[in-house]
Scaffold this motif. Structure first.
Motif, short mmCIF file in Angstrom:
data_model
loop_
_atom_site.label_atom_id
_atom_site.label_comp_id
_atom_site.label_asym_id
_atom_site.label_seq_id
_atom_site.Cartn_x
_atom_site.Cartn_y
_atom_site.Cartn_z
N PHE A 44 0.80 -1.68 0.43
CA PHE A 44 -0.11 -0.12 0.20
C PHE A 44 0.81 1.11 0.35
O PHE A 44 0.82 1.58 -0.73
N PRO A 45 1.94 1.71 0.93
CA PRO A 45 2.68 2.79 1.05
C PRO A 45 3.34 3.27 -0.85
O PRO A 45 4.08 4.05 -0.91
N ILE A 46 3.60 1.89 -0.98
CA ILE A 46 4.41 2.01 -2.74
C ILE A 46 3.89 1.87 -3.42
O ILE A 46 3.91 3.01 -3.86
N LEU A 47 2.22 1.48 -3.11
CA LEU A 47 1.36 1.66 -4.48
C LEU A 47 0.49 3.46 -4.34
O LEU A 47 1.02 4.31 -5.39
N LYS A 48 0.66 3.51 -3.06
CA LYS A 48 -0.11 5.04 -2.86
C LYS A 48 0.95 6.26 -3.67
O LYS A 48 0.47 7.34 -4.01
N LEU A 168 10.31 -5.22 -0.30
CA LEU A 168 9.43 -3.96 -1.15
C LEU A 168 10.02 -2.47 -1.32
O LEU A 168 10.23 -1.70 -2.44
N VAL A 169 10.69 -2.71 0.06
CA VAL A 169 10.40 -0.94 -0.25
C VAL A 169 12.06 -0.73 -1.34
O VAL A 169 12.17 0.66 -2.09
N PRO A 170 13.00 -1.52 -1.16
CA PRO A 170 14.31 -1.28 -2.27
C PRO A 170 14.11 -2.36 -3.02
O PRO A 170 14.68 -1.50 -4.13
N LEU A 171 13.54 -2.68 -3.80
CA LEU A 171 12.71 -3.66 -4.93
C LEU A 171 11.72 -2.97 -5.49
O LEU A 171 11.09 -3.11 -6.47
N GLY A 172 10.73 -2.17 -4.80
CA GLY A 172 8.89 -1.48 -5.01
C GLY A 172 8.47 -3.03 -5.58
O GLY A 172 8.19 -4.47 -5.75
N GLN A 173 7.20 -2.51 -6.46
CA GLN A 173 6.11 -3.71 -6.61
C GLN A 173 7.00 -4.67 -7.14
O GLN A 173 6.22 -5.95 -7.34
#
Length: 413
Positions: A44-48, A168-173
């Motif tokens: 969610f934080p990544i997609l937001k 997810l923070v370093p690599l993203g989606q």
């Protein structure tokens, strides 16, 4: 009905052996399955940030996952109560495998929703059948067996903050692609479980079928209906509170405590990790002190802490949230066993109803809480949701464990 006959026959012969190897494997598969589901709120934080989504849109993603599972779980449980399908387990995880790959490569919000629907279908197939496997392997220790199974799922959910911080923070989606390997491992393990399940059914089929259905709820239909309604409200209270914390509390602590995404995920990890511990200990406690008593203490015991949580500082929030997670989730597996014993012989349907109901309530909660937060603000929403565990008073309207024993004799022992 074969699962019920298996359990009843073992009662007659005095051979209520608990098959721990099967319980631990199905619990591990539950952890793998739910860790994949945990990827979705963890993103969610990544997609937001990357797609500029609102809280309502994030709630819709959670809704897409949970509503499919909610609608399908009771239906799948009802069908497999009538016709057992051991290999439905690896089939369900195959849907999840495809959904994870789609999620990693999704170029748009629409594709994310479609991928999440596949994961939801896999979850809907896995949960009632996984619960049935736990029931069949439980012997006389149903509370413990269901706790071993359910704690796997809660442990998987607890991985969401770790997934966010480390992957997810370093690599993203695209980091979600790693969970295709998790799904593949689960499929392999579930093929083994499915073979054991199939062999058990074949063994039972060869035995003389002299037993009748242990469930005869017609004479207590009104009391059972009332109890099911109360279970709905209790699951509602727990699921909405869980949905609020897991989906939106990280935004609350970032805004109010000025923390980073990774730092905020520690709170969610503590909540879910202690929740997993509570799930495990809840079953043995229910075996000893009664299922209704554990459900009652779980909700009412967590209510005061849930109410004061928004008003404490960042350090005390760690402690309070950890305690809430343990106490509140101690009733998760217990609710499933209570529902199964409320209608003996309907193992898959009642598991699908209670667990699916939790998913469904969480789905409605995620979109409703997100919409309310967009309108009135996140802090007032967190404060209001803290009063939901007070609905635990409704537990007094449930039939006691002793009453269930009177209804069904020793069949639910």
């Amino acid at each position: 009905m074969l699962a019920a006959r298996t359990q009843s026959k073992s009662t007659k012969s005095g051979e209520q052996k608990t098959i721990y190897s099967i319980l631990f494997i199905i619990g591990l598969c539950h952890m793998l399955n739910d860790s994949i589901q945990a990827v979705i709120p963890a993103m969610f934080p990544i997609l937001k940030k990357s797609m500029g989504l609102t809280f309502t849109q994030l709630g819709l993603i959670s809704f897409a996952l949970q509503v499919v599972s909610s609608v399908m779980q009771p239906a799948i449980g009802w069908y497999t109560d009538k016709k057992q399908m051991p290999f439905a387990l690896p089939t369900g995880l195959t849907f999840t495998f495809l959904g994870v790959i789609g999620l990693a490569f999704a170029p748009s919000y629409t594709m994310i929703i479609i991928s999440v629907l596949f994961i939801g279908i896999g979850s809907a197939i896995f949960h009632p059948e996984g619960s049935r496997v736990a029931y069949m392997a439980a012997g006389s220790r149903r509370g413990l067996a269901q706790s071993i199974y359910q704690v796997g799922g809660n442990s998987g959910q607890a991985l969401a903050p770790v997934i966010t911080a480390l992957i997810l923070v370093p690599l993203g989606q695209f980091g979600a692609i790693w969970f295709s390997l998790v799904a593949a491992l689960a499929i392999i393990l579930l093929v083994y479980i499915a073979r054991w399940y199939s062999e058990t059914l074949q063994t039972v089929a060869k035995q003389p079928k002299t037993l009748t259905d242990i469930s005869n709820p017609s004479k207590n239909s009104k009391a059972i209906t009332l109890a099911l309604i109360m279970i709905v409200f209790l699951v509602f209270a727990r699921s909405w509170y869980m949905s609020c914390i897991t989906n939106f509390y990280s935004f609350y602590v970032m805004d109010n405590y000025q923390l980073t995404v990774s730092q905020a995920q520690v709170y969610i990890f503590l909540f879910l990790a202690t929740g997993a511990l509570g799930t495990f200990f809840g079953g043995p406690l229910a075996d000893r002190y009664g299922k209704r008593n554990v459900i009652l203490v779980s909700l009412l015991g967590s209510a005061p802490l849930a109410i004061i949580l928004p008003f404490v500082g960042p350090i005390f929030a760690y402690i309070i949230l950890a305690i809430i997670g343990f106490v509140l989730m101690s009733s998760f597996s217990v609710t499933v066993v209570y529902a199964q014993e409320l209608l003996p012989g309907k193992i898959g349907m009642m598991s699908g109803l209670t667990v699916g109901l939790a998913f469904g309530m969480g789905a409605i909660g995620s979109i409703a809480i997100g919409s309310i937060a967009d309108i009135v603000g996140l802090t007032p929403t967190i404060i209001a949701i803290g009063f939901l565990p007070l609905l635990g008073f409704l537990t007094f309207l449930l039939p006691s464990d002793q009453k269930l024993e009177e209804w069904y004799g020793t069949n639910i022992e």
